[in-house]
Design an enzyme around this catalytic site. Structure first.
Site, mmCIF file in Angstrom:
data_model
loop_
_atom_site.group_PDB
_atom_site.id
_atom_site.type_symbol
_atom_site.label_atom_id
_atom_site.label_comp_id
_atom_site.label_asym_id
_atom_site.label_seq_id
_atom_site.Cartn_x
_atom_site.Cartn_y
_atom_site.Cartn_z
ATOM 1 N N LYS A 95 68.283 -62.262 12.838
ATOM 2 C CA LYS A 95 68.197 -63.247 11.751
ATOM 3 C C LYS A 95 66.798 -63.347 11.142
ATOM 4 O O LYS A 95 66.649 -63.672 9.971
ATOM 5 C CB LYS A 95 68.650 -64.621 12.241
ATOM 6 N N GLU A 117 70.596 -74.515 6.180
ATOM 7 C CA GLU A 117 71.549 -75.232 7.030
ATOM 8 C C GLU A 117 71.637 -74.476 8.340
ATOM 9 O O GLU A 117 71.314 -73.296 8.409
ATOM 10 C CB GLU A 117 72.925 -75.266 6.374
ATOM 11 N N SER A 387 72.846 -57.536 18.537
ATOM 12 C CA SER A 387 72.231 -58.381 17.506
ATOM 13 C C SER A 387 71.270 -59.434 18.031
ATOM 14 O O SER A 387 70.372 -59.866 17.310
ATOM 15 C CB SER A 387 73.332 -59.048 16.671
#
Ligand SMILES: *Cc1c(COP(=O)(O)O)cnc(C)c1O
Length: 401
Positions: A95, A117, A387
């Protein structure tokens, strides 16, 4: 024959075939137009990418390595499994690639404030990390139910200098937090950017997020050529909104012999209806619009958004990135699912055989590989996008096994 046209998508209207687009209220259109223009200029500016790659190297620790999962491959007795180690990226997952890319764009646009968010907190932490690094004010909206469930991540974001605003409306979870973040953006659009966390939302987000996450696949392609002298036969990645998967898939789209396989959250099984496997359940998931983009959306008979379930918060979302929907339609990618139970088996196997605690999201890809690898010959090379790391999930795993 290669298929270069796929890599040129989306079109000028932000569409991937029938998917994508900009389904937003009138009030948001100027903000999207400004962002599209700013991104278009940055995208064609080598200085922007030089700065991006400098931060990827010096702050994130890229390139992340490729690890041959030797013991797990031997144990399963089939394909050779290689892991792309996004779990080793700073802050523990892929991310950060997108958060930093967008934060750099915010600086270029001359804005001083980011809103985001977050559900479980992972995207909020990545955004707060990027904002702290670049000295940008950061507000993260989070449902109060999620805040209570994720105390450590709330504290992490606060330590990183972000203001976490509790959202008390609706179900007090992710979708309510998204609505609040968008409301804030519309109200403060002159100095504020909305930093979206996956390959979702209205154009230009799906393309922009993909372009920042492509770094995963570009590195992996080169690393596999150097390490094993050829491209992998199959690439497997978990699919929530779809950003880590499209990031590793995209640089391989023209390599038609490389099979690209996404793994969705099968939750308690498709028959239970409690899952987030948008592509696996035509009864619940149909083409629709959610949060500004057209794609597969889980919905009830009246078109209300269906409740989803997954043991991993990062895969627990009712829609999926529009580019995945398109690539699946044309047969370039395929999707399967992995239940909570299989994901836990994947989690345990990677810990025991490789000394790596995967994020529960990534454990879905591992869980599927436990079944897939034994069916393949020993020469088959399977590349799994790991990930993120699993430290954040220890409580959940302890409660489940
Ligand atoms: C958020 C997250 C995901 C799911 O998001 P995508 O956009 O589908 O990649 C997967 N893995 C990890 C570790 C995450 O934090």
């Amino acid at each position: 024959m290669s298929i270069p046209f796929i890599t040129d998508l989306p079109d000028a209207h932000g569409r991937f075939g029938p998917y994508g687009g900009q389904f937003v209220p009138e009030t948001l259109m100027p903000a999207l137009a400004e962002l599209t223009e700013a991104y278009h200029i940055a995208q064609n500016d080598p200085d922007f990418w030089n700065e991006f790659h400098r931060l990827m190297r010096d702050f994130v620790g890229r390139p992340t390595p490729i690890t041959h999962a030797r013991r797990l491959s031997e144990h399963l007795g089939g394909a050779q499994i290689y892991l792309k180690r996004e779990d080793l990226a700073h802050s523990g997952a892929h991310k950060i690639n997108n958060a930093l890319g967008q934060a750099l764009l915010v600086q270029r646009m001359g804005k001083q404030r980011i809103v985001a968010e977050t559900g479980a907190g992972q995207h909020g932490v990545a955004t707060a990390t990027a904002a702290a690094l670049l000295g940008i004010q950061c507000v993260v909206y989070m449902g109060t139910v999620d805040m209570a469930r994720q105390r450590p991540n709330v504290f992490r974001m606060q330590l990183l200098g972000a203001e976490v605003r509790g959202v008390d409306s609706g179900s007090k979870t992710l979708k309510d937090a998204i609505n609040e973040a968008i409301r804030d953006w519309v109200t403060h659009v002159a100095d504020t950017h909305y930093l979206l966390g996956s390959a979702l939302g209205p154009h230009p987000y799906p393309a922009m997020v993909r372009d920042f996450q492509r770094v995963i696949g570009v590195e992996a392609r080169q690393q596999m050529l150097e390490r094993v002298g050829r491209l992998p036969d199959t690439i497997v990645a978990c699919v929530g909104g779809g950003s880590n998967a499209i990031g590793i898939f995209h640089p391989f789209l023209a390599d038609e012999d490389v099979r690209l396989l996404g793994v969705e959250a099968g939750g308690r099984g498709i028959a239970s209806g409690e899952h987030a496997a948008r592509f696996a359940d035509p009864k619940i998931a149909r083409i629709g619009v959610l949060h500004g983009t057209k794609s597969y959306v889980m919905q009830d008979a009246d078109g209300q958004i269906a409740l989803t379930h997954s043991i991993s918060a990062g895969l627990d979302y009712a829609s999926v990135g529009p580019e995945h929907a398109y690539l699946r339609d044309i047969g370039r990618t395929a999707y399967t699912y992995c239940t909570d139970e299989q994901a836990l088996a994947g989690f345990k196997a990677l810990c025991a055989y490789e000394g790596i605690l995967p994020a529960l999201e990534s454990a879905h890809a591992v869980g599927h590989v436990l079944e897939l690898a034994p069916t393949l010959p020993k020469e088959h090379i399977l590349l799994l996008n790991l990930s993120g790391r699993g430290d954040k999930d220890l409580d959940t795993v302890m409660g489940a096994i």
